[in-house]
Design an enzyme around this catalytic site. Structure first.
Site, short mmCIF file in Angstrom:
data_model
loop_
_atom_site.label_atom_id
_atom_site.label_comp_id
_atom_site.label_asym_id
_atom_site.label_seq_id
_atom_site.Cartn_x
_atom_site.Cartn_y
_atom_site.Cartn_z
CE LYS A 46 -0.88 0.06 4.98
NZ LYS A 46 0.04 1.12 5.38
NE ARG A 102 -2.04 0.73 11.24
CZ ARG A 102 -1.11 1.06 10.35
NH1 ARG A 102 -1.19 2.21 9.71
NH2 ARG A 102 -0.12 0.26 10.12
NE ARG A 120 8.51 -3.36 5.28
CZ ARG A 120 7.29 -2.91 5.52
NH1 ARG A 120 6.62 -2.31 4.57
NH2 ARG A 120 6.73 -3.06 6.68
NE ARG A 129 8.69 -0.55 8.63
CZ ARG A 129 7.45 -0.30 8.23
NH1 ARG A 129 7.23 0.22 7.05
NH2 ARG A 129 6.44 -0.57 9.02
NE ARG A 171 4.49 -4.33 11.92
CZ ARG A 171 5.15 -4.26 10.78
NH1 ARG A 171 4.85 -3.36 9.89
NH2 ARG A 171 6.12 -5.09 10.52
P1 AMP Z 1 2.77 1.59 8.70
O1 AMP Z 1 3.98 2.14 8.03
O2 AMP Z 1 1.49 2.14 8.15
O3 AMP Z 1 2.76 0.10 8.78
O4 AMP Z 1 2.82 2.11 10.24
C1 AMP Z 1 3.90 1.76 11.09
C2 AMP Z 1 3.46 1.90 12.55
O5 AMP Z 1 3.09 3.26 12.83
C3 AMP Z 1 2.25 1.08 12.96
O6 AMP Z 1 2.57 -0.27 13.27
C4 AMP Z 1 1.76 1.85 14.18
O7 AMP Z 1 2.57 1.61 15.31
C5 AMP Z 1 1.99 3.29 13.75
N1 AMP Z 1 0.81 3.84 13.03
C6 AMP Z 1 0.73 4.19 11.71
N2 AMP Z 1 -0.50 4.65 11.40
C7 AMP Z 1 -1.22 4.58 12.55
C8 AMP Z 1 -2.57 4.88 12.88
N3 AMP Z 1 -3.44 5.36 11.96
N4 AMP Z 1 -2.97 4.69 14.16
C9 AMP Z 1 -2.13 4.23 15.09
N5 AMP Z 1 -0.85 3.89 14.85
C10 AMP Z 1 -0.39 4.07 13.59
#
Ligand code: AMP
Length: 197
Positions: free
Chosen positions: A14, A89, A128, A134, A145
């Site tokens: 995404k 989310r 990744r 990461r 996650r």
């Molecule tokens: P992502 O890159 O979208 O996978 O986000 C990485 C991490 O950032 C997630 O595992 C959460 O810890 C935090 N995060 C990102 N977006 C949100 C959100 N909308 N609400 C809460 N935590 C978020």
């Protein structure tokens, strides 16, 4: 004016597709994950607040996340539309985004659901982890996650489905194929690509 949201499990691509679609439509891609990771790298107060949460794969508290998004969407470049990646989310964040957009007389035009089988997501995330290192791409982080996605994020699609704005896209294929599928679905809704793209 195009306002989009892209939703998919971690490892669905995404982030990559979000950037491509935002470019095609001439709008900024707003990724909460990127904002949080940049804050952690910079060591800012926000970064210090969220570092441990992100590493565990848990969600940052809703109020903090929604405040970060409101600030970002209030910037001038988002006045003509935006693509959200990773926010909302959960259903509480949907309500918060609804409030904010209603206050601006706006609404989302489309929600792109990237559909990728669980095994494929896990395989891509492990790759990744090996390539980018990461800090949340550990085995526990990945499992946590994906569980949070299924429990908290997948239900937001049902909310948006009742509004008739979800386009479910097959997320397996080459990058170009998937981008093409998304653009075709958005164009079928009458959403126009930017002339510059
Ligand atoms: P992502 O890159 O979208 O996978 O986000 C990485 C991490 O950032 C997630 O595992 C959460 O810890 C935090 N995060 C990102 N977006 C949100 C959100 N909308 N609400 C809460 N935590 C978020």
């Amino acid at each position: 004016m195009t306002r989009l949201l892209i939703v998919g499990p971690q490892g669905s691509g995404k982030g990559t597709q979000g950037v491509r679609i935002a470019e095609a439509f001439g709008i900024p891609a707003v990724s909460t994950g990127d904002v949080f990771r940049a804050a952690v790298t910079a060591g800012s107060p926000l970064g210090q607040q969220v570092k441990a949460i992100i590493e565990s794969g848990d969600l940052v508290p809703d109020e903090l996340t929604s405040a970060v998004v409101r600030d970002r969407l209030a910037q001038a470049d988002a006045a003509g539309g935006f693509l959200l990646d990773g926010y909302p989310r959960n259903v509480a964040q949907v309500a918060s985004l609804d409030d904010f957009l209603e206050g601006r007389d706006e609404a989302l035009d489309a929600v792109i659901e990237l559909d990728v089988p669980r095994e494929e997501s896990i395989a891509r995330l492990s790759q990744r982890a090996a390539e980018q290192g990461r800090s949340d791409d550990t085995e526990e982080g990945i499992a946590n996650r994906l569980a949070i996605y299924e429990r908290e994020t997948a239900p937001i699609l049902e909310v948006y489905r009742t509004r008739g704005i979800v386009d479910r896209i097959d997320g397996v294929g080459s990058l170009d194929e998937i981008t093409g599928r998304i653009i075709a679905a958005l164009e079928a809704r009458g959403l126009a690509r930017s002339a510059a793209a």
